[in-house]
Motif scaffolding. Structure first.
Motif, short mmCIF file in Angstrom:
data_model
loop_
_atom_site.label_atom_id
_atom_site.label_comp_id
_atom_site.label_asym_id
_atom_site.label_seq_id
_atom_site.Cartn_x
_atom_site.Cartn_y
_atom_site.Cartn_z
N ARG A 1 -25.43 56.69 -42.72
CA ARG A 1 -26.34 57.76 -42.30
C ARG A 1 -27.80 57.40 -42.63
O ARG A 1 -28.70 57.56 -41.81
N SER B 1 -19.31 65.27 -41.41
CA SER B 1 -20.26 66.11 -42.13
C SER B 1 -19.97 66.11 -43.61
O SER B 1 -18.83 66.14 -44.05
N ARG C 1 -30.46 67.84 -30.97
CA ARG C 1 -29.17 68.21 -30.39
C ARG C 1 -29.20 69.63 -29.83
O ARG C 1 -28.72 69.89 -28.73
N SER D 1 -20.22 56.15 -45.53
CA SER D 1 -20.78 57.08 -44.54
C SER D 1 -22.21 57.46 -44.90
O SER D 1 -23.08 57.55 -44.03
N SER E 1 -24.76 61.98 -35.37
CA SER E 1 -23.93 63.18 -35.21
C SER E 1 -22.45 62.87 -35.34
O SER E 1 -21.66 63.77 -35.67
N ALA E 2 -22.07 61.63 -35.10
CA ALA E 2 -20.66 61.25 -35.18
C ALA E 2 -20.19 61.03 -36.61
O ALA E 2 -18.99 60.97 -36.87
N ILE E 3 -21.12 60.93 -37.56
CA ILE E 3 -20.74 60.74 -38.96
C ILE E 3 -20.11 62.02 -39.48
O ILE E 3 -20.66 63.11 -39.28
N ASN F 1 -20.12 72.57 -36.88
CA ASN F 1 -20.21 71.20 -37.38
C ASN F 1 -21.21 71.06 -38.52
O ASN F 1 -21.09 70.17 -39.37
N SER G 1 -26.67 60.29 -31.35
CA SER G 1 -25.22 60.34 -31.19
C SER G 1 -24.50 59.69 -32.36
O SER G 1 -23.48 60.20 -32.85
N LYS G 2 -25.01 58.57 -32.82
CA LYS G 2 -24.38 57.88 -33.95
C LYS G 2 -24.45 58.72 -35.23
O LYS G 2 -23.49 58.81 -35.98
N ASP H 1 -29.05 57.43 -28.31
CA ASP H 1 -27.99 56.64 -28.93
C ASP H 1 -27.98 56.85 -30.45
O ASP H 1 -26.92 57.02 -31.06
#
Length: 507
Positions: A24, A349, A383, A20, A345-347, A400, A342-343, A339
């Motif tokens: 990142r 925390s 964001r 991860s 932010s999806a990792i 988050n 979003s990627k 995009d």
């Protein structure tokens, strides 16, 4: 905002997923490439202006240090980049008397300045009209005083407009007769036949305040540059040093740094970093200027102007960067930014302790870690600016990113001081933090409450017009008290551009 990621790691943070973290970092590098693409499509000029503006905001430069900073720059690179010319223009505008004091000792040069130039003569040796009639200008006043005082050697050089001249006795009783002089012919006679006038006390007094610079500014700038670099006159450098010491650092930066090429701007940053390195320490970042100084101290010695342009853009100029990228009106660029955000932010925390993860796990240098933190902070800014339209969406982002918060019944736009007085016992705060906040609260009680509406006047990020700022709208807007690392601040979505900087840089 970068301060959100600077806390010490918890034990739970130490067991992290290396895949991860690597993912990142890969996405942050991709974001860096996308940001550069957007910034460079319109040229680097605006991005450089942001950097110059951040430098101008630094408040911890002592007068002696700013003299050495700009003095070294002017002495070593003034002629090449035109810095000396802009400095002289600024000095003639703000402190013309300093340059005038030099002319007072080189007034013979002005004899040649007026020779063969009727326009200059008429501008300086003229009279002006006022409510009480005609008045002598500074040049004509100096000439008439000298002529009457030294009438035995120069009275015959006076040329009169009438059929006959005026005697000294007549002029003594009626000084306004000097207004009947033929200025052009009289000054020509004095240039040719009365050299004593040009070094007289009367003429020196007329030029020492520097008003004469406004007659022909380019001439005097060129003359002073010759005195500085060709003749190396110590008195000229002395008045320049005085001006650099006395004039505000912010104004010097705003007027002079924009004239530098990137190589010289990088050189100035290195000088500034060395000047600050031995004296600046921060325990908390009270504003983005403090944050910029910390970034400069850690990253300004790399010799890369590109790095400082990027770090300044993502860390201290988030709003301007977002506007610039929007203004490109490039659908492909906008889609790529969205995009990538979003990627990232999806990792999952890793908490608020990315610094040790970047440095210890990924073996990053301090510079590399700060760059990743800066890019990560701008992703969060994006964001908050783009995705958060409801109170619930704000709170989701807070949770988050492990930002502690609780609701407040006060509105930050109306009751900012009151928000700071609210009991924050729900947060984990150290005694030193509470003491610091209490001191701030006492100081604020002594000041008249006011709100600077300019801090919230951002058409790019606010989705309502001025008519929406009515009391009933404000009262229905949710406000929060945020806490990161035990440091608490009031925050409101209405004024997110004001309070996001406070909450995320330390309060």
């Amino acid at each position: 905002m970068i301060d959100l990621f600077l806390s010490d790691p918890n034990q739970s943070d130490e067991a992290h997923d290396s895949d991860s973290i690597n993912w990142r970092i890969s996405l942050l590098k991709e974001m860096e490439s996308v940001i550069w693409s957007g910034m460079l499509s319109g040229g680097r000029a605006e991005v450089r202006l942001w950097l110059c503006s951040s430098i101008a905001g630094v408040t911890c430069v002592a007068p002696r240090d700013q003299r050495e900073l700009f003095g070294n720059l002017v002495r070593s690179r003034g002629q090449k980049c035109g810095l000396a010319s802009h400095l002289l223009h600024l000095m003639f505008d703000k402190s013309p008397n300093k340059g005038g004091s030099i002319l007072a000792h080189t007034s013979r040069m002005l004899q040649k300045f007026f020779q063969g130039n009727p326009n200059r003569v008429l501008q300086w040796f003229s009279y002006s009209s006022s409510g009480s009639g005609l008045e002598q200008g500074k040049g004509l006043k100096a000439l008439s005083q000298f002529a009457f005082k030294n009438r035995d050697i120069c009275w015959e050089e006076l040329e009169w407009k009438g059929k006959h001249g005026q005697s000294p006795a007549m002029v003594a009783t009626k000084p306004h007769y000097f207004l009947d002089l033929d200025i052009q012919r009289t000054v020509e006679n004095f240039i040719q036949n009365v050299p004593e006038f040009w070094s007289s006390d009367e003429f020196v007094e007329s030029v020492k305040d520097g008003d004469i610079f406004f007659i022909d500014r380019p001439f005097f700038v060129h003359y002073f540059i010759n005195l500085m670099y060709k003749e190396d006159i110590g008195d000229v450098w002395q008045v320049i040093d005085e001006f650099l010491t006395e004039h505000p650092f912010s104004s010097l930066c705003q007027h002079l740094l924009i004239t530098l090429d990137e190589q010289d701007l990088c050189y100035f940053l290195e000088l500034l970093r060395k000047s600050l390195n031995r004296k600046v320490e921060f325990q908390h970042f009270d504003n983005v200027t403090d944050l910029f100084v910390v970034v400069l101290l850690n990253c300004g010695g790399t010799g890369s102007i590109d790095l400082m342009l990027l770090l300044n853009a993502v860390i201290t100029q988030g709003r301007q960067l977002l506007r610039l990228l929007r203004d490109e009106e490039d659908p492909e660029l906008q889609a790529k930014i969205g995009d990538t955000v979003s990627k990232i932010s999806a990792i999952p925390s890793s908490g608020n302790s990315l610094t040790p993860i970047f440095k210890n796990t990924c073996k990053m240098t301090t510079v590399e870690a700060i760059k990743c933190l800066g890019l990560q902070s701008w992703v969060l800014y994006y964001r908050l600016s783009q995705e958060c339209k409801t109170p619930e969406s704000w709170e989701s982002v807070f949770m988050n990113n492990q930002i502690g918060f609780r609701l407040s019944n006060k509105n930050a736009l109306l009751d900012h001081d009151e928000l700071l007085k609210e009991d924050c016992s729900g947060f984990d705060q150290s005694p030193s933090v509470r003491l610091k906040r209490n001191k701030k609260q006492k100081a604020k009680k002594k000041r008249r409450r006011k709100y600077d509406s300019d801090d919230c006047n951002d058409d790019e990020l606010l989705d309502f017009d001025s008519t929406s700022l009515e009391l009933d709208f404000l009262q229905n807007t949710r406000s929060w008290l945020l806490s990161t690392d035990g440091y608490t601040s009031a925050w409101s979505s209405i004024c997110r551009n004001t309070y996001i900087g406070i909450a995320c840089v330390g309060g």
